[in-house]
Design a protein around this motif. Structure first.
Motif, mmCIF file in Angstrom:
data_model
loop_
_atom_site.group_PDB
_atom_site.id
_atom_site.type_symbol
_atom_site.label_atom_id
_atom_site.label_comp_id
_atom_site.label_asym_id
_atom_site.label_seq_id
_atom_site.Cartn_x
_atom_site.Cartn_y
_atom_site.Cartn_z
ATOM 1 N N ASP A 135 -32.491 -75.793 -0.239
ATOM 2 C CA ASP A 135 -32.940 -76.130 -1.717
ATOM 3 C C ASP A 135 -34.305 -76.128 -1.638
ATOM 4 N N ALA A 136 -34.996 -75.526 -0.891
ATOM 5 C CA ALA A 136 -36.491 -75.020 -0.912
ATOM 6 C C ALA A 136 -36.967 -74.532 -2.194
ATOM 7 N N PRO A 137 -38.366 -74.787 -2.621
ATOM 8 C CA PRO A 137 -38.847 -74.202 -3.759
ATOM 9 C C PRO A 137 -38.878 -72.569 -3.570
ATOM 10 N N ILE A 138 -38.615 -72.167 -4.912
ATOM 11 C CA ILE A 138 -38.428 -70.440 -4.991
ATOM 12 C C ILE A 138 -39.814 -69.808 -4.798
ATOM 13 N N PRO A 139 -40.177 -69.121 -4.051
ATOM 14 C CA PRO A 139 -41.668 -68.618 -3.853
ATOM 15 C C PRO A 139 -41.475 -67.344 -4.985
ATOM 16 N N PRO A 140 -42.860 -66.982 -5.488
ATOM 17 C CA PRO A 140 -42.959 -66.011 -6.379
ATOM 18 C C PRO A 140 -42.350 -64.639 -5.946
ATOM 19 N N SER A 141 -42.195 -64.548 -4.786
ATOM 20 C CA SER A 141 -41.691 -63.270 -4.062
ATOM 21 C C SER A 141 -40.185 -63.024 -4.052
ATOM 22 N N VAL A 142 -39.527 -64.261 -4.777
ATOM 23 C CA VAL A 142 -38.125 -63.872 -4.617
ATOM 24 C C VAL A 142 -37.820 -64.164 -6.367
ATOM 25 N N ASP A 143 -37.144 -63.267 -6.980
ATOM 26 C CA ASP A 143 -36.574 -63.667 -8.104
ATOM 27 C C ASP A 143 -35.442 -62.746 -8.456
ATOM 28 N N VAL A 144 -34.864 -62.869 -9.562
ATOM 29 C CA VAL A 144 -33.401 -61.844 -9.786
ATOM 30 C C VAL A 144 -33.279 -61.612 -11.180
ATOM 31 N N ALA A 145 -32.859 -60.519 -11.348
ATOM 32 C CA ALA A 145 -32.593 -59.772 -12.674
ATOM 33 C C ALA A 145 -31.011 -59.308 -12.946
ATOM 34 N N MET A 146 -30.434 -59.210 -13.974
ATOM 35 C CA MET A 146 -29.113 -58.925 -14.095
ATOM 36 C C MET A 146 -29.016 -57.687 -15.005
ATOM 37 N N LEU A 147 -28.059 -56.829 -14.665
ATOM 38 C CA LEU A 147 -27.960 -55.686 -15.833
ATOM 39 C C LEU A 147 -26.260 -55.742 -16.002
ATOM 40 N N ARG A 148 -25.748 -55.683 -17.078
ATOM 41 C CA ARG A 148 -24.448 -55.945 -17.413
ATOM 42 C C ARG A 148 -23.554 -54.329 -17.455
ATOM 43 N N ILE A 149 -22.997 -54.010 -16.621
ATOM 44 C CA ILE A 149 -22.085 -52.813 -16.588
ATOM 45 C C ILE A 149 -20.987 -52.695 -17.836
ATOM 46 N N VAL A 150 -21.125 -52.040 -18.758
ATOM 47 C CA VAL A 150 -20.051 -52.192 -19.692
ATOM 48 C C VAL A 150 -19.086 -51.035 -19.361
ATOM 49 N N GLU A 151 -17.851 -51.534 -19.120
ATOM 50 C CA GLU A 151 -16.504 -50.457 -19.073
ATOM 51 C C GLU A 151 -15.942 -50.561 -20.504
ATOM 52 N N LEU A 152 -14.978 -49.403 -20.715
ATOM 53 C CA LEU A 152 -14.454 -49.107 -21.911
ATOM 54 C C LEU A 152 -13.798 -50.503 -22.497
ATOM 55 N N ASP A 153 -13.155 -51.369 -21.708
ATOM 56 C CA ASP A 153 -12.386 -52.447 -22.073
ATOM 57 C C ASP A 153 -13.155 -53.720 -21.772
ATOM 58 N N GLY A 154 -14.134 -53.793 -21.318
ATOM 59 C CA GLY A 154 -14.951 -54.807 -20.647
ATOM 60 C C GLY A 154 -14.476 -55.629 -19.507
ATOM 61 N N ASP A 155 -13.667 -55.017 -18.907
ATOM 62 C CA ASP A 155 -13.042 -55.760 -17.760
ATOM 63 C C ASP A 155 -13.855 -55.365 -16.276
ATOM 64 N N VAL A 156 -13.355 -56.168 -15.137
ATOM 65 C CA VAL A 156 -13.983 -55.902 -14.024
ATOM 66 C C VAL A 156 -13.323 -54.942 -13.044
ATOM 67 N N TYR A 157 -13.844 -53.899 -12.771
ATOM 68 C CA TYR A 157 -13.048 -53.046 -11.951
ATOM 69 C C TYR A 157 -13.586 -52.834 -10.336
ATOM 70 N N PHE A 158 -14.413 -53.412 -10.271
ATOM 71 C CA PHE A 158 -15.041 -53.374 -8.789
ATOM 72 C C PHE A 158 -16.317 -54.245 -8.415
ATOM 73 N N TYR A 159 -16.619 -54.362 -7.335
ATOM 74 C CA TYR A 159 -17.749 -55.072 -6.869
ATOM 75 C C TYR A 159 -18.464 -54.020 -5.675
ATOM 76 N N ARG A 160 -19.771 -54.467 -5.463
ATOM 77 C CA ARG A 160 -20.531 -53.562 -4.559
ATOM 78 C C ARG A 160 -21.317 -54.540 -3.674
ATOM 79 N N THR A 161 -21.120 -54.400 -2.474
ATOM 80 C CA THR A 161 -21.816 -55.203 -1.399
ATOM 81 C C THR A 161 -23.352 -54.981 -1.452
ATOM 82 N N PRO A 162 -24.235 -55.864 -1.126
ATOM 83 C CA PRO A 162 -25.635 -55.705 -1.048
ATOM 84 C C PRO A 162 -26.012 -54.456 -0.496
ATOM 85 N N MET A 163 -27.367 -54.229 -0.818
ATOM 86 C CA MET A 163 -27.817 -52.992 -0.260
ATOM 87 C C MET A 163 -29.375 -52.979 -0.399
#
Length: 247
Positions: A135-163
Motif C-alpha cells: 500500500d505504498a504511494p504510487i510513484p509517477p513512474s508507475v501508471d496504467v491504461a486500458m484498451l478494450r478488445i472488441v470481439e464480434l459478440d463482446g465475449d472473452v476468448y483469451f488472456y495473455r500473460t505479461p510481457m
C-alpha cells in the motif's frame, strides 16, 4: 520457500493470472483451457490457469485478491456498453489507484515466479511489490491504461500473460485479461500521447479507455493464429469427441 513479502514459511498455490479471469474465457462446460507458451512445442491444458506454490502466503495473496476482485467486477461492467472501434469511453467513478495496484500485482507475480512466462523488469520488482502489496504511494513512474478488445459478440476468448514492451520510448508491461489490454508503465518517462491522458488511471476517480477491433491488435491476431494451429485443432477435436461420447 517462504513468502517473498512477509517471510511466512507456509505458502499457498498463488494463481499468476487470477482464477476468476481464467474462468471468464469462453468455453463449453467441462472443456479445459489451452495454455500455449512461446517456444514450447506442445500446449498445456488447465481448468484454472498457472499457479506458483513458492511466492506468497495466504494473507499476502489476499491483498492482491482484493485488487483483483475490484478489477474483475469493473471490467465486467465496462464490457456492457457498446461503441465504435477507436472510440473513447468514459468511466465514472473509477478507483484509478486500485487499478494500478491490480496491474502491478499481476506484473510482480510474473517477475518473481519460477513458472513459464517469467519476465525481467529490473529494479521495478521491488517498486511493484511496494505498490501492490504494501500500500505504498504510487510513484509517477508507475501508471496504467486500458484498451478494450472488441470481439464480434463482446465475449472473452483469451488472456495473455505479461510481457515487457515499449510505448513511445517508455517501458511498459503489457497483458490481457477480461478482454482488456493493460499497459502498465514502469518508467520515469512521460506517459506519451498514443492513448489520451484520461486513459492513464493513476490518481483518477474519473477515467476512460479506448476500444479497438480484435483484428487490429497484436493479441487478437495472435489468438486467431494460435487457435488455428495444429496442436490447438487436435486438442479441441479431441475434447469435442470426448463430449460426444458422454452418456
Amino acid at each position: 520457500m517462504a513468502c517473498l513479502i512477509c517471510g511466512e514459511a507456509k505458502t499457498i498455490e498463488a494463481h499468476l493470472i487470477p482464477k476468476a479471469f481464467v474462468a471468464e474465457v469462453k468455453t463449453e462446460r467441462g472443456v479445459q483451457h489451452l495454455i500455449l507458451h512461446k517456444g514450447e512445442a506442445r500446449p498445456r491444458v488447465s481448468h484454472t490457469g498457472v499457479y506458483d506454490r513458492g511466492i506468497l502466503c495466504g494473507p499476502c495473496d489476499s491483498i492482491l485478491g482484493g485488487h483483483e476482485d475490484y478489477a474483475l467486477e469493473l471490467l465486467r461492467e465496462l464490457r456492457k456498453p457498446s461503441g465504435p472501434s477507436g472510440g473513447i469511453i468514459g468511466v465514472d467513478p473509477i478507483d484509478g489507484d486500485r487499478m494500478v495496484r491490480f496491474a502491478a500485482g499481476i506484473a510482480w507475480k510474473y517477475a518473481v515466479t519460477t513458472q513459464p512466462g517469467r519476465i525481467d523488469i529490473g529494479p521495478y520488482v521491488d517498486v511493484l511489490a511496494d505498490v501492490a502489496l504494501r500500500d505504498a504511494p504510487i510513484p509517477p513512474s508507475v501508471d496504467v491504461a486500458m484498451l478494450r478488445i472488441v470481439e464480434l459478440d463482446g465475449d472473452v476468448y483469451f488472456y495473455r500473460t505479461p510481457m515487457p514492451d515499449r510505448k513511445e520510448g517508455a517501458n511498459v508491461v503489457r497483458f490481457t485479461v477480461g478482454s482488456f489490454i493493460f499497459f502498465l508503465k514502469i518508467d520515469q518517462r512521460r506517459n506519451g500521447s498514443t492513448l489520451p491522458a484520461e486513459c492513464w488511471l493513476r490518481g483518477r476517480t474519473k477515467g476512460a479507455f479506448v476500444t479497438g477491433d480484435a483484428e487490429l491488435t497484436e493479441e487478437g491476431r495472435m489468438h486467431r493464429q494460435l487457435s488455428s494451429s495444429a496442436p490447438s485443432r487436435r486438442f479441441f477435436t479431441e475434447m469435442r469427441a470426448r463430449k460426444a461420447r458422454r452418456p
